[in-house]
Every structure is written in C-alpha cells, then in structure tokens.
Design a protein around this motif. Structure first.
Motif, PDB file in Angstrom:
ATOM      1  N   THR A   2       7.389  -0.673  48.249  1.00  0.00           N
ATOM      2  CA  THR A   2       6.505  -1.643  47.619  1.00  0.00           C
ATOM      3  C   THR A   2       7.152  -2.213  46.369  1.00  0.00           C
ATOM      4  OG1 THR A   2       5.446   0.013  46.241  1.00  0.00           O
ATOM      5  CG2 THR A   2       4.492  -0.354  48.423  1.00  0.00           C
ATOM      6  N   ARG A   3       6.559  -3.252  45.842  1.00  0.00           N
ATOM      7  CA  ARG A   3       7.062  -3.854  44.605  1.00  0.00           C
ATOM      8  C   ARG A   3       6.966  -2.875  43.437  1.00  0.00           C
ATOM      9  NH1 ARG A   3      10.113  -7.575  46.570  1.00  0.00           N
ATOM     10  NH2 ARG A   3       8.984  -9.004  47.874  1.00  0.00           N
ATOM     11  N   MET A   4       5.949  -2.030  43.466  1.00  0.00           N
ATOM     12  CA  MET A   4       5.789  -1.046  42.406  1.00  0.00           C
ATOM     13  C   MET A   4       6.981  -0.095  42.374  1.00  0.00           C
ATOM     14  SD  MET A   4       3.622  -0.025  40.018  1.00  0.00           S
ATOM     15  CE  MET A   4       1.944  -0.332  40.454  1.00  0.00           C
ATOM     16  N   ASN A   5       7.512   0.238  43.544  1.00  0.00           N
ATOM     17  CA  ASN A   5       8.695   1.098  43.594  1.00  0.00           C
ATOM     18  C   ASN A   5       9.886   0.435  42.929  1.00  0.00           C
ATOM     19  OD1 ASN A   5       7.042   2.706  45.083  1.00  0.00           O
ATOM     20  ND2 ASN A   5       8.362   2.827  46.857  1.00  0.00           N
ATOM     21  N   TYR A   6      10.070  -0.858  43.175  1.00  0.00           N
ATOM     22  CA  TYR A   6      11.182  -1.570  42.551  1.00  0.00           C
ATOM     23  C   TYR A   6      11.057  -1.565  41.028  1.00  0.00           C
ATOM     24  CZ  TYR A   6      12.399  -3.268  47.192  1.00  0.00           C
ATOM     25  OH  TYR A   6      12.751  -3.354  48.505  1.00  0.00           O
ATOM     26  N   PHE A   7       9.845  -1.795  40.530  1.00  0.00           N
ATOM     27  CA  PHE A   7       9.628  -1.763  39.082  1.00  0.00           C
ATOM     28  C   PHE A   7       9.871  -0.362  38.527  1.00  0.00           C
ATOM     29  CE2 PHE A   7       6.848  -5.565  39.783  1.00  0.00           C
ATOM     30  CZ  PHE A   7       7.609  -6.447  39.025  1.00  0.00           C
ATOM     31  N   ALA A   8       9.428   0.650  39.256  1.00  0.00           N
ATOM     32  CA  ALA A   8       9.613   2.030  38.797  1.00  0.00           C
ATOM     33  C   ALA A   8      11.082   2.415  38.784  1.00  0.00           C
ATOM     34  CB  ALA A   8       8.818   2.987  39.685  1.00  0.00           C
ATOM     35  N   VAL A  15       8.758  10.622  35.510  1.00  0.00           N
ATOM     36  CA  VAL A  15       7.675  11.524  35.123  1.00  0.00           C
ATOM     37  C   VAL A  15       6.442  10.680  34.797  1.00  0.00           C
ATOM     38  CG1 VAL A  15       9.161  13.360  34.263  1.00  0.00           C
ATOM     39  CG2 VAL A  15       8.441  11.566  32.721  1.00  0.00           C
ATOM     40  N   TRP A  16       5.283  11.344  34.785  1.00  0.00           N
ATOM     41  CA  TRP A  16       4.038  10.596  34.593  1.00  0.00           C
ATOM     42  C   TRP A  16       3.936   9.957  33.215  1.00  0.00           C
ATOM     43  CZ3 TRP A  16       0.382  11.775  30.949  1.00  0.00           C
ATOM     44  CH2 TRP A  16       0.491  13.027  30.342  1.00  0.00           C
ATOM     45  N   LYS A  17       4.596  10.533  32.208  1.00  0.00           N
ATOM     46  CA  LYS A  17       4.517   9.949  30.868  1.00  0.00           C
ATOM     47  C   LYS A  17       5.210   8.599  30.792  1.00  0.00           C
ATOM     48  CE  LYS A  17       3.964  14.181  28.257  1.00  0.00           C
ATOM     49  NZ  LYS A  17       4.505  15.055  27.223  1.00  0.00           N
ATOM     50  N   LEU A  20       2.910   5.677  32.597  1.00  0.00           N
ATOM     51  CA  LEU A  20       1.776   5.058  31.898  1.00  0.00           C
ATOM     52  C   LEU A  20       2.132   3.713  31.264  1.00  0.00           C
ATOM     53  CD1 LEU A  20       0.110   8.197  30.299  1.00  0.00           C
ATOM     54  CD2 LEU A  20      -0.638   6.906  32.293  1.00  0.00           C
ATOM     55  N   PRO A  21       3.225   3.611  30.491  1.00  0.00           N
ATOM     56  CA  PRO A  21       3.574   2.287  29.954  1.00  0.00           C
ATOM     57  C   PRO A  21       3.892   1.271  31.045  1.00  0.00           C
ATOM     58  CG  PRO A  21       4.804   3.997  28.815  1.00  0.00           C
ATOM     59  CD  PRO A  21       4.088   4.644  29.941  1.00  0.00           C
ATOM     60  N   LEU A  22       4.517   1.724  32.131  1.00  0.00           N
ATOM     61  CA  LEU A  22       4.794   0.814  33.243  1.00  0.00           C
ATOM     62  C   LEU A  22       3.493   0.276  33.829  1.00  0.00           C
ATOM     63  CD1 LEU A  22       6.760  -0.464  35.302  1.00  0.00           C
ATOM     64  CD2 LEU A  22       6.414   1.588  36.680  1.00  0.00           C
ATOM     65  N   GLY A  23       2.517   1.146  34.049  1.00  0.00           N
ATOM     66  CA  GLY A  23       1.231   0.702  34.584  1.00  0.00           C
ATOM     67  C   GLY A  23       0.523  -0.269  33.659  1.00  0.00           C
ATOM     68  N   ILE A  24       0.580  -0.017  32.371  1.00  0.00           N
ATOM     69  CA  ILE A  24      -0.069  -0.911  31.403  1.00  0.00           C
ATOM     70  C   ILE A  24       0.615  -2.267  31.373  1.00  0.00           C
ATOM     71  CG2 ILE A  24      -0.529  -1.251  28.949  1.00  0.00           C
ATOM     72  CD1 ILE A  24      -0.977   1.824  28.811  1.00  0.00           C
ATOM     73  N   LEU A  25       1.943  -2.275  31.382  1.00  0.00           N
ATOM     74  CA  LEU A  25       2.670  -3.548  31.384  1.00  0.00           C
ATOM     75  C   LEU A  25       2.426  -4.335  32.664  1.00  0.00           C
ATOM     76  CD1 LEU A  25       6.066  -2.577  29.741  1.00  0.00           C
ATOM     77  CD2 LEU A  25       4.267  -4.022  28.797  1.00  0.00           C
ATOM     78  N   LEU A  26       2.395  -3.658  33.797  1.00  0.00           N
ATOM     79  CA  LEU A  26       2.101  -4.348  35.052  1.00  0.00           C
ATOM     80  C   LEU A  26       0.678  -4.885  35.067  1.00  0.00           C
ATOM     81  CD1 LEU A  26       3.854  -2.016  37.634  1.00  0.00           C
ATOM     82  CD2 LEU A  26       4.533  -4.323  36.970  1.00  0.00           C
ATOM     83  N   LEU A  61      -2.791   1.821  37.399  1.00  0.00           N
ATOM     84  CA  LEU A  61      -2.387   3.063  36.740  1.00  0.00           C
ATOM     85  C   LEU A  61      -2.267   4.197  37.747  1.00  0.00           C
ATOM     86  CD1 LEU A  61      -1.727   3.685  33.843  1.00  0.00           C
ATOM     87  CD2 LEU A  61      -4.021   4.559  33.563  1.00  0.00           C
ATOM     88  N   LEU A  62      -3.190   4.281  38.666  1.00  0.00           N
ATOM     89  CA  LEU A  62      -3.135   5.324  39.698  1.00  0.00           C
ATOM     90  C   LEU A  62      -1.901   5.149  40.588  1.00  0.00           C
ATOM     91  CD1 LEU A  62      -4.575   7.760  41.004  1.00  0.00           C
ATOM     92  CD2 LEU A  62      -5.670   6.096  42.525  1.00  0.00           C
ATOM     93  N   VAL A  63      -1.620   3.936  40.995  1.00  0.00           N
ATOM     94  CA  VAL A  63      -0.455   3.698  41.847  1.00  0.00           C
ATOM     95  C   VAL A  63       0.830   3.994  41.098  1.00  0.00           C
ATOM     96  CG1 VAL A  63       0.855   1.915  43.053  1.00  0.00           C
ATOM     97  CG2 VAL A  63      -1.605   2.077  43.367  1.00  0.00           C
ATOM     98  N   SER A  64       0.921   3.639  39.823  1.00  0.00           N
ATOM     99  CA  SER A  64       2.137   3.927  39.067  1.00  0.00           C
ATOM    100  C   SER A  64       2.322   5.427  38.877  1.00  0.00           C
ATOM    101  CB  SER A  64       2.133   3.207  37.714  1.00  0.00           C
ATOM    102  OG  SER A  64       1.097   3.680  36.899  1.00  0.00           O
ATOM    103  N   LEU A  65       1.244   6.184  38.727  1.00  0.00           N
ATOM    104  CA  LEU A  65       1.363   7.636  38.644  1.00  0.00           C
ATOM    105  C   LEU A  65       1.794   8.247  39.972  1.00  0.00           C
ATOM    106  CD1 LEU A  65      -1.754   8.459  36.451  1.00  0.00           C
ATOM    107  CD2 LEU A  65       0.638   8.610  35.778  1.00  0.00           C
ATOM    108  N   VAL A  66       1.282   7.710  41.061  1.00  0.00           N
ATOM    109  CA  VAL A  66       1.683   8.204  42.387  1.00  0.00           C
ATOM    110  C   VAL A  66       3.156   7.906  42.635  1.00  0.00           C
ATOM    111  CG1 VAL A  66       1.374   7.846  44.864  1.00  0.00           C
ATOM    112  CG2 VAL A  66      -0.614   8.142  43.383  1.00  0.00           C
ATOM    113  N   VAL A  67       3.593   6.716  42.291  1.00  0.00           N
ATOM    114  CA  VAL A  67       4.995   6.344  42.494  1.00  0.00           C
ATOM    115  C   VAL A  67       5.905   7.207  41.624  1.00  0.00           C
ATOM    116  CG1 VAL A  67       6.668   4.491  42.123  1.00  0.00           C
ATOM    117  CG2 VAL A  67       4.531   4.016  43.288  1.00  0.00           C
ATOM    118  N   ALA A  68       5.482   7.528  40.414  1.00  0.00           N
ATOM    119  CA  ALA A  68       6.296   8.382  39.544  1.00  0.00           C
ATOM    120  C   ALA A  68       6.395   9.793  40.112  1.00  0.00           C
ATOM    121  CB  ALA A  68       5.702   8.424  38.138  1.00  0.00           C
ATOM    122  N   GLY A  69       5.333  10.267  40.738  1.00  0.00           N
ATOM    123  CA  GLY A  69       5.360  11.597  41.317  1.00  0.00           C
ATOM    124  C   GLY A  69       6.088  11.664  42.643  1.00  0.00           C
ATOM    125  N   TRP A  70       6.314  10.535  43.242  1.00  0.00           N
ATOM    126  CA  TRP A  70       6.967  10.447  44.524  1.00  0.00           C
ATOM    127  C   TRP A  70       8.389  10.814  44.349  1.00  0.00           C
ATOM    128  CZ3 TRP A  70       5.074   6.813  48.647  1.00  0.00           C
ATOM    129  CH2 TRP A  70       5.872   6.851  49.793  1.00  0.00           C
TER     130      TRP A  70
END
Length: 70
Positions: A2-8, A15-17, A20-26, A61-70
C-alpha cells in the motif's frame, strides 16, 4: 504494497513511536486538506467535518501503527 508502506519505508518507521508522527503528518496531508476544502467551498458544517476528521485520524493512526508493527 500500500501507499502507507511506501511512506513508512521512506520515513524508516520500524517502531510504534516513529509511526505516530507519520500518521499525524499523513492525516494533515490528505484528509484535513480535503475536509477544509469541503468546508470552504461546499459549505459543509464544521461540526460534521470535525466528526469526519476524527474518524480519518483514528483510521490513519491505526494503519500506521499496524504498518510499523509489520
């Protein structure tokens, strides 16, 4: 992927910390801009827009946390 993966990957989110900034910026970059346009140009009530903004914030925010944990 997904696009979220590319951004991550580009932001080196592992890590989840750092997710959080990635989710807020997105959230600011995509739905907030679109919702502000609907308030300004389509006269959508700001309370309805705030409800949608909170919904989008939780989702992104939930998707960015899931992607970080992936």
């Amino acid at each position: 992927m997904t696009r979220m993966n590319y951004f991550a990957i580009a932001a080196a989110v592992v890590v989840w910390k750092s997710a959080l900034p990635l989710g807020i910026l997105l959230w600011i970059g995509f739905p907030v801009v679109l919702l502000c346009g609907s308030v300004i140009w389509q006269n959508i009530p700001w309370i309805l827009t705030a409800i949608h903004a909170n919904d989008w914030f939780a989702k992104i925010l939930l998707v960015s946390l899931v992607v970080a944990g992936w």
